[in-house]
Motif scaffolding. Structure first.
Motif, PDB file in Angstrom:
ATOM      1  N   ARG A  71      -0.066  47.955  68.631  1.00  0.00           N
ATOM      2  CA  ARG A  71       0.030  47.503  70.021  1.00  0.00           C
ATOM      3  C   ARG A  71      -0.629  48.482  70.975  1.00  0.00           C
ATOM      4  O   ARG A  71      -1.283  48.078  71.948  1.00  0.00           O
ATOM      5  CB  ARG A  71       1.509  47.316  70.397  1.00  0.00           C
ATOM      6  N   GLN A  72      -0.464  49.760  70.718  1.00  0.00           N
ATOM      7  CA  GLN A  72      -1.123  50.761  71.559  1.00  0.00           C
ATOM      8  C   GLN A  72      -2.637  50.608  71.486  1.00  0.00           C
ATOM      9  O   GLN A  72      -3.333  50.672  72.511  1.00  0.00           O
ATOM     10  CB  GLN A  72      -0.722  52.172  71.115  1.00  0.00           C
ATOM     11  N   ARG A 110      -3.792  47.398  73.322  1.00  0.00           N
ATOM     12  CA  ARG A 110      -3.808  47.583  74.774  1.00  0.00           C
ATOM     13  C   ARG A 110      -5.009  48.418  75.203  1.00  0.00           C
ATOM     14  O   ARG A 110      -5.623  48.153  76.240  1.00  0.00           O
ATOM     15  CB  ARG A 110      -2.506  48.244  75.226  1.00  0.00           C
ATOM     16  N   ARG A 126      -8.026  46.253  75.154  1.00  0.00           N
ATOM     17  CA  ARG A 126      -8.045  45.347  76.294  1.00  0.00           C
ATOM     18  C   ARG A 126      -8.487  46.046  77.574  1.00  0.00           C
ATOM     19  O   ARG A 126      -9.195  45.460  78.397  1.00  0.00           O
ATOM     20  CB  ARG A 126      -6.652  44.746  76.476  1.00  0.00           C
ATOM     21  N   SER A 127      -8.070  47.286  77.728  1.00  0.00           N
ATOM     22  CA  SER A 127      -8.418  48.020  78.943  1.00  0.00           C
ATOM     23  C   SER A 127      -9.799  48.658  78.875  1.00  0.00           C
ATOM     24  O   SER A 127     -10.252  49.264  79.853  1.00  0.00           O
ATOM     25  CB  SER A 127      -7.371  49.104  79.218  1.00  0.00           C
ATOM     26  N   GLU A 168      -2.958  40.580  74.304  1.00  0.00           N
ATOM     27  CA  GLU A 168      -3.977  41.309  73.545  1.00  0.00           C
ATOM     28  C   GLU A 168      -4.517  40.505  72.372  1.00  0.00           C
ATOM     29  O   GLU A 168      -5.094  41.059  71.440  1.00  0.00           O
ATOM     30  CB  GLU A 168      -3.398  42.635  73.024  1.00  0.00           C
ATOM     31  N   SER A 202      -8.036  41.059  70.989  1.00  0.00           N
ATOM     32  CA  SER A 202      -8.417  42.376  70.475  1.00  0.00           C
ATOM     33  C   SER A 202      -8.672  42.311  68.975  1.00  0.00           C
ATOM     34  O   SER A 202      -8.141  41.447  68.267  1.00  0.00           O
ATOM     35  CB  SER A 202      -7.315  43.400  70.764  1.00  0.00           C
ATOM     36  N   SER A 214      -5.452  42.774  66.938  1.00  0.00           N
ATOM     37  CA  SER A 214      -4.602  41.584  66.888  1.00  0.00           C
ATOM     38  C   SER A 214      -5.182  40.524  65.959  1.00  0.00           C
ATOM     39  O   SER A 214      -4.447  39.846  65.246  1.00  0.00           O
ATOM     40  CB  SER A 214      -4.425  41.003  68.301  1.00  0.00           C
TER      41      SER A 214
END
Length: 261
Positions: A134-135, A138, A141-142, A211, A214, A217
């Protein structure tokens, strides 16, 4: 040349924050993850084998080869000097190192007959790898990660998170029957179907989450679909209900993902 050498304050901050320790632990844990299951993994014979409740077809376990390879690649990448102080590796690195270590610990626990402890190790793999994934998702995504960094980290995190969750569910179903918590037969089939449905819910959540686009994912979703396909093949004759539940979970994931494109 001076710019290539970290300044004393940078080195001090890296040491204080545990960056060097994290890099070393990640490399050691990634190596243990490969070596311990390979050379000291479980050896089941006949009646010693765990009950087959929702176990996937044997071919699906080949997923460990890309998991091992991608984990070593990630460990090497994060061990480089420039990666030491990056915040993304500080956030995702510790959980992934823990997941690698839990994978290595799992093998001798099973071999020594400490099955509930081994189940705990599988749960740790699932939770820690998912936290790291998850980190990374994210950060993708950023736009924090470069293409090379995504290629180094996303496959290991995505595959290990998904397969760790699948292995946790499959092994728990077997343990419940082996320890007479759930009797074999219809009740075991129901418990297995419930665990598969839970895995499907997790997969659908990732497929519809913010996400979802990504790489980590998508790798996660693909690995979980691989596991569901293995259950369908492995249980289609032995347990039609398990096969149907796995197929339904896979279809739901695909539909959810299509709707949230």
């Amino acid at each position: 040349m001076r710019d290539l050498v970290p300044s004393l304050p940078v080195r001090v901050r890296a040491a204080a924050s545990g960056d060097s320790s994290r890099q070393i632990l990640t490399c050691a844990a990634a190596a243990a993850q490969v070596l311990l299951p390979t050379f000291y993994g479980p050896r089941f014979r006949g009646e010693d084998a765990p009950p087959n409740v929702i176990q996937p077809a044997s071919y699906t376990f080949a997923v460990w080869f890309p998991i091992f390879a991608s984990s070593i690649a990630y460990a090497v990448h994060q061990a480089r000097g420039p990666a030491r102080t990056q915040e993304i590796w500080r956030a995702a690195g510790w959980p992934l190192a823990g997941a690698f270590a839990a994978t290595g610990i799992w093998a001798p626990l099973v071999r020594s007959g400490r099955f509930w402890s081994a189940q705990g190790a599988l749960a740790a793999i699932a939770v820690l790898a998912e936290s790291g994934r998850r980190q990374i998702a994210r950060a993708e995504r950023s736009g924090v990660l470069s293409t090379a960094e995504v290629a180094a980290a996303a496959p290991a995190a995505g595959m290990l998170a998904a397969w760790g969750q699948a292995a946790c569910g499959v092994n728990l179903a077997a343990m419940l029957v082996a320890k007479d918590v759930v009797p074999a037969g219809p009740k075991a089939a129901t418990a297995g179907a419930a665990l598969l449905a839970g895995l499907g819910a997790l997969g659908s959540r990732v497929a519809s989450g913010p996400e979802r686009a990504s790489v980590s994912s998508r790798v996660y979703a693909g690995t979980l679909l691989w596991a569901f396909a293995g259950v369908v093949i492995g249980q289609r004759r032995r347990s039609p209900s398990a096969a149907a539940t796995a197929a339904g979970a896979a279809v739901t994931m695909v539909v959810v993902a299509a709707r949230h494109r």
